[in-house]
Scaffold this active site. Structure first.
Site, PDB file in Angstrom:
ATOM      1  N   GLY A 112      48.475 -35.924 -99.161  1.00  0.00           N
ATOM      2  CA  GLY A 112      47.690 -34.710 -98.994  1.00  0.00           C
ATOM      3  C   GLY A 112      48.501 -33.453 -99.228  1.00  0.00           C
ATOM      4  N   HIS A 169      50.120 -32.736-108.000  1.00  0.00           N
ATOM      5  CA  HIS A 169      49.226 -33.835-107.636  1.00  0.00           C
ATOM      6  C   HIS A 169      47.988 -33.844-108.537  1.00  0.00           C
ATOM      7  CE1 HIS A 169      51.139 -33.205-103.512  1.00  0.00           C
ATOM      8  NE2 HIS A 169      51.376 -34.480-103.746  1.00  0.00           N
ATOM      9  N   ARG A 216      56.988 -29.566 -99.879  1.00  0.00           N
ATOM     10  CA  ARG A 216      58.071 -29.009 -99.074  1.00  0.00           C
ATOM     11  C   ARG A 216      58.406 -27.568 -99.452  1.00  0.00           C
ATOM     12  NH1 ARG A 216      60.836 -32.899 -96.097  1.00  0.00           N
ATOM     13  NH2 ARG A 216      60.240 -35.053 -96.587  1.00  0.00           N
ATOM     14  N   GLY A 265      54.326 -39.355-109.627  1.00  0.00           N
ATOM     15  CA  GLY A 265      55.120 -38.316-110.252  1.00  0.00           C
ATOM     16  C   GLY A 265      56.582 -38.720-110.377  1.00  0.00           C
TER      17      GLY A 265
END
Length: 278
Positions: free
Chosen positions: A28, A34, A186, A146
């Protein structure tokens, strides 16, 4: 778009589905990286399922699971725009009904204990276990990951091959901001000044790879890269050049290499990599 919040709901939906299925596993807090995986998945299968599950098994004792950002409504809105067929967002109790301590786990030996695995013991056990469970739950034909998490991708490829799972694993090049910083959930932890510093990681990867291609010894190149990043205020976890196929130390005849970096900027641990030929 179907929002499936239990294994029973997923299996009921999956049993009625015709055509091929692509899975994009996530935790998420989706960003453009993403969503590019979702775009790629659309090209590979008739239906795209995105899983959203913050996996407690891959968090270490000193890593704050509760602090991981959860943005489910925004994630779903973005996935609707990208045309995902379904979101699978199970509970921890659904995924680990006997609890983490009693859960059967999957360990991919060797590759799980180096680099990020050395810094985060048990991390890749948690990754391999949840990905195998998601494959069994969703039953995809293809799964998209990824390449920013390069070691993770190699762990998953090995796990899938070793267990003879009928899933094609595809990697997608790292999505980057205009200044080169790899997109990551992050990055949201970075202060404004730290965010301004962060592109030095990718710049250093590029400079070091070019130096190796021009004949600089790998050990010297690694030392120079560590010095550059340290002088810019980053606390180094590792800076290493490895053979891209299995992340072992490269031999003189090896041509396909990858340089991997993990470093702390403030309290935030950032990773990045650059694959190159010499």
């Amino acid at each position: 778009m179907q929002v499936l919040k239990s294994l029973d709901e997923l299996r009921a939906w999956r049993s009625l589905l015709e055509g091929s299925v692509a899975l994009v596993p996530t935790m998420g807090n989706l960003h453009e990286g993403h969503l590019k995986l979702v775009d790629m998945a659309q090209q590979q299968a008739d239906h795209v399922v995105v899983s959203i599950f913050v996996n407690p098994m891959q968090f270490g004792k000193n890593e704050d699971l509760d602090a991981y950002p959860r943005t489910f409504d925004a994630d779903c809105a973005a996935l609707i725009e990208r045309g995902a067929a379904a979101v699978f967002a199970p509970t921890v109790a659904d995924v680990y009904p006997r609890g983490l301590a009693e859960q059967t786990t999957i360990e991919v030996p060797g590759i799980s204990d180096i680099l990020c695995g050395a810094s985060r013991p048990g991390h890749f056990r948690g990754v391999a276990t949840i990905v195998a469970k998601l494959f069994n739950m969703v039953q995809p034909d293809v799964a998209i990951f990824g390449e920013k998490d390069f070691q993770q991708l190699q762990v998953i490829r090995l796990m899938t091959a070793d267990l003879s799972l009928p899933v094609t694993i595809l990697g997608m090049p790292t999505e980057r901001a205009d200044d080169g910083l790899a997109l990551s959930s992050r990055n949201g932890y970075l202060s404004e000044s730290e965010r301004a510093q962060a592109p030095i990681i990718y710049q250093t990867l590029q400079q070091t790879a070019a130096a190796i291609q021009q004949g600089l010894a790998i050990e010297v190149a690694e030392q120079q890269a560590r010095k550059i990043l340290s002088q810019q205020g980053l606390r180094i976890d590792y800076v290493e050049v490895r053979r891209s196929s299995d992340l072992q130390r490269p031999q003189p005849a090896d041509r396909e290499l990858v340089m991997l970096v993990a470093a702390f900027l403030g309290k935030t641990r950032l990773i990045d990599n650059l694959a190159f030929d010499r």
